[in-house]
Design an enzyme around this catalytic site. Structure first.
Site, PDB file in Angstrom:
ATOM      1  N   GLU A 161       2.689  -1.658   0.577  1.00  0.00           N
ATOM      2  CA  GLU A 161       3.561  -1.629  -0.604  1.00  0.00           C
ATOM      3  C   GLU A 161       3.625  -2.995  -1.282  1.00  0.00           C
ATOM      4  O   GLU A 161       4.691  -3.624  -1.370  1.00  0.00           O
ATOM      5  CB  GLU A 161       4.964  -1.168  -0.221  1.00  0.00           C
ATOM      6  CG  GLU A 161       5.029   0.276   0.219  1.00  0.00           C
ATOM      7  CD  GLU A 161       6.458   0.790   0.352  1.00  0.00           C
ATOM      8  OE1 GLU A 161       7.387  -0.033   0.426  1.00  0.00           O
ATOM      9  OE2 GLU A 161       6.643   2.015   0.381  1.00  0.00           O
ATOM     10  N   GLU A 320       3.676   7.673   3.338  1.00  0.00           N
ATOM     11  CA  GLU A 320       5.026   7.636   3.909  1.00  0.00           C
ATOM     12  C   GLU A 320       5.926   8.595   3.156  1.00  0.00           C
ATOM     13  O   GLU A 320       5.864   8.682   1.930  1.00  0.00           O
ATOM     14  CB  GLU A 320       5.675   6.249   3.721  1.00  0.00           C
ATOM     15  CG  GLU A 320       5.108   5.132   4.529  1.00  0.00           C
ATOM     16  CD  GLU A 320       5.840   3.815   4.226  1.00  0.00           C
ATOM     17  OE1 GLU A 320       7.002   3.852   3.769  1.00  0.00           O
ATOM     18  OE2 GLU A 320       5.232   2.766   4.422  1.00  0.00           O
TER      19      GLU A 320
HETATM   20  C1  GAL Z   1       8.735   1.563   2.850  1.00  0.00           C
HETATM   21  C2  GAL Z   1       7.969   0.647   3.772  1.00  0.00           C
HETATM   22  C3  GAL Z   1       8.134   1.042   5.239  1.00  0.00           C
HETATM   23  C4  GAL Z   1       9.578   1.315   5.539  1.00  0.00           C
HETATM   24  C5  GAL Z   1      10.057   2.394   4.605  1.00  0.00           C
HETATM   25  C6  GAL Z   1      11.470   2.815   4.837  1.00  0.00           C
HETATM   26  O1  GAL Z   1       9.071   0.908   1.673  1.00  0.00           O
HETATM   27  O2  GAL Z   1       6.611   0.655   3.463  1.00  0.00           O
HETATM   28  O3  GAL Z   1       7.629   0.012   6.043  1.00  0.00           O
HETATM   29  O4  GAL Z   1      10.308   0.155   5.370  1.00  0.00           O
HETATM   30  O5  GAL Z   1       9.980   1.937   3.292  1.00  0.00           O
HETATM   31  O6  GAL Z   1      11.890   3.794   3.920  1.00  0.00           O
END
Ligand code: GAL
Length: 690
Positions: A161, A320
């Protein structure tokens, strides 16, 4: 036009090959090794076939400047490989070790006030720091040398990110890089001064060494918007350059495995210009976190639509999302029953061939201990883990969907990250403009009319659509207007929203009347010209203005003072608010024939229900769009032989659907002989020959 790198999709191992990837971020370095065998066993139970490994493990891999420890990584990769779980291996560069910041504090990025960011979280580094670059690339090379040939590692996950914590950096390194970036963009200071209108407030520069970052200039100081916008572009480019350098360091050693970095596309943020980033990855991956409440599904679909366009309709990777609540909002709602599976399947319907979560095992400590995961604190004998297993099963049943394409809509809603940044500039007629939110409103209005639109980057191809909507594209370059003109002249149809086409790409207002971009060409196409903006919201004044078609505007009305004879007024301002603001009878919505095509100008913000009515009454009959059932959304993925017809309930109440006779691949609802009742969060997926 932007050209993407060749699309390459990561291989899966064993029986999963060809199917949908399923898994999550895996951080074994944050747990004792004795936990790993249980992790692998439960991953197999859940149907996990891929993990993103080691994203924040730089310190564990390189505990000191001259010390490297790959043994633990060797062991876990071997264990995963034996279980046929493929690895998307991180470059581990997102979070640099403390010893590195200690040795080189100049590597830390700085805030607007010139204060160094303190190390201690992640992404504290400056994208312009040559020292960060040197150490990061060394780590990339070492990882590529060690794991480039490892068959379990089937993809590379560079950084994480980009820009989440270090999007804006005001350090001296950034200043140097910004000056070089400006010199490369403008070539001469004269051109820069002209583009930035620097004669305003005595800000002309005589050499690129005088170019400044938009640092804090004192309380209430106003920044030159052109400078601010270039700083946004520069910051995007600096981070993209970091990613490309890491990617190339890995690819030089390991040329045959696909490389990605996870984007952050969702409708409430716009960190990067991902249309550019999409061209630099071998496959697009995205992180998406749900909106709670009634917009949940719609928002997910809208975000995914842009991801799918950026992926050029190739399958993309959901790197994610969350099984349930996050921990970074003031109030963190959990997912209700059925939402975990429904969200996963909605992402699949929108083109995701990989469904991953943050993260595999819920942390017992650290900042994300209360963020949900696939394996919760309470363990495997839980409602949540059973849903994770159920989702794994469902994805196996859908393995044939992998590799198919999301069928496009006939309507494109144009999105431009740079226009979004321009609506975030604080010196506009109102600070309440938000391009992305207006894109989302239009997207949802189409759903409310039983139709689906595609969200498409302005920089991409869109000439194939029958209708384009331009909501709050505040900034439009002259070349974009000329392209739109060719499209309409050739028979295309466009809807231009209220705050569209106000400034060009140097943030300069085109003269002669609004919306003036393209040197007046946009006005000519629309058959209108405006002189002022009427902005609502001042204390003690009317809160809304009514429209003669039943609509209502609450923020912005472009005061149109010239309408071409051949233009047709579809709605005018009326009522008490219009009287108060001297708008009574003034055209609000105007249709115009231009060349072989048609334009509509909507000179004010209107409510979502007004947009829906406009779609049903004006656009659908003119374009020949068939209105559908707004209680559900239907999305087709297809290849040459099959169509996978995915239907989701967006109504919150039961919806009965007749079965067509096509084989049902998956139904989450109550199934009868000829019908299925989809409950809230219900899904139906059918397969038929093409
Ligand atoms: C994203 C990040 C992850 C984790 C996640 C939590 O922004 O890539 O590592 O922090 O959020 O929602």
């Amino acid at each position: 036009m932007l050209m993407n790198r060749a699309f390459t999709w990561p291989r899966l191992l064993g029986n999963s090959s060809g199917g949908i990837a399923y898994g999550g971020d895996y951080n074994p370095d944050q747990w004792p090794e004795s936990v790993w065998p249980e992790d692998i066993r439960l991953m197999q139970q859940a149907g996990v076939n891929v993990v993103a490994l080691g994203i924040f493990s730089w310190d564990r891999i390189q505990p000191a400047e001259d010390e490297w420890d790959f043994d633990w990584l060797d062991r876990i990769i071997a264990m995963l490989g034996c279980a046929d779980i493929s690895v998307d291996l991180a470059s581990a560069t997102a979070s640099a070790p403390l010893w590195l910041y200690e040795k080189y504090p100049q590597m830390l990025s700085r805030d607007k006030f010139g204060h160094a960011i303190n190390a201690g979280a992640r992404q504290s580094w400056s994208a312009s720091s040559p020292i960060f670059r040197e150490y990061a690339l060394e780590l990339c090379r070492r990882l590529a040398e060690r794991y480039g040939d490892n068959p379990t590692v089937t993809a590379w996950h560079v950084g994480n990110e980009y820009g989440w914590n270090n999007r804006h950096d005001y350090s001296d390194e950034a200043l140097r890089a910004f000056r070089a970036w400006c010199e490369c963009k403008y070539g001469s200071v004269e051109k820069l001064n002209e583009a930035w209108c620097s004669s305003f407030w005595s800000q002309e520069v005589r050499s690129f060494q005088e170019v400044l970052l938009p640092r804090h200039m004192g309380a209430d100081a106003m920044v030159n918007p052109a400078q601010q916008l270039d700083f946004e572009r520069f910051s995007n480019d600096a981070l993209l350059d970091c990613y490309c350098a890491e990617r190339d360091a890995i690819a030089a050693i390991c040329p045959d495995k696909p490389i990605t970095t996870n984007f952050m596309i969702s409708t409430d943020q716009c960190a990067m210009d991902y249309a550019q980033w999409g061209a630099e990855v071998d496959f697009v991956s995205n992180d998406h976190y749900f909106h709670e409440g009634e917009s949940h599904l719609d928002e997910l679909l809208c975000s995914d639509s842009l991801v799918s366009s950026i992926a050029r309709r190739h399958p993309w990777y959901l790197m994610e999302h969350s099984t349930s609540s996050v921990q970074w909002k003031p109030v963190n709602a959990r997912k209700c029953h059925g939402e975990l599976l429904r969200d996963a399947l909605a992402h699949v319907a929108m083109g995701a061939d990989a469904i991953n979560f943050f993260q595999w095992r819920q942390s017992r400590g650290g900042a994300e201990a209360f963020h949900s995961a696939m394996l919760p604190h309470a363990g495997a004998d839980t409602r949540l883990f059973r849903q994770v297993c159920e989702t794994g099963e469902a994805l196996k049943d859908l393995s044939e969907v992998a590799g198919t394409t999301v069928m496009p809509s006939r309507v494109g809603i144009l999105f431009d990250a740079q226009s979004q940044w321009s609506t975030e500039i604080p010196t506009l007629p109102t600070t309440k403009l938000d391009h992305w939110h207006d894109v989302r409103d239009w997207y949802r209005s189409f759903l409310d009319a039983g139709l689906r639109a595609d969200v498409v980057p302005l920089a991409h191809d869109w000439e194939q659509y029958d209708l384009l909507v331009l909501p709050t594209l505040f900034m439009l370059s002259d070349s974009a207007v000329r392209r739109l003109e060719r499209y309409v002249r050739g028979g295309g149809a466009i809807v231009v929203g209220y705050a569209t086409g106000i400034v060009n790409d140097a943030f300069q207002v085109s003269l002669g009347g609004y919306p003036g971009t393209g040197d007046g060409l946009l006005r000519t196409m629309l058959g209108v010209s405006g002189e002022e903006f009427n902005i609502l919201g001042a204390v003690g004044t009317a809160e809304h203005v009514e429209l003669s078609d039943g609509g209502m505007s609450r923020l912005w009305q472009t005061c149109l003072t010239r309408i071409d004879d051949d233009a047709e007024t579809l709605a005018a301002y009326t009522g008490a608010g219009a009287r108060e603001w001297e708008l009574s009878g003034m055209p609000a919505i105007v249709a115009h024939q231009y060349g072989g095509g048609r334009t509509w100008y909507i000179g004010c913000d209107v409510r979502r229900e007004d947009i829906t009515r406009f779609i049903c009454d004006q656009l659908a009959p003119q374009i020949g769009l068939e209105l559908g059932d707004p209680r559900v959304v239907s999305i087709d993925r297809a290849d040459d032989a099959h169509v996978f017809h995915c239907v989701f309930n967006r109504s919150g109440t039961d919806v009965e659907l007749c079965l067509t006779g096509a084989p049902v691949l998956l139904a989450r609802g109550s199934r009868g002989q000829d019908a299925v009742t989809l409950h809230a969060n219900g899904v139906l997926i059918m397969q038929s020959p093409r």
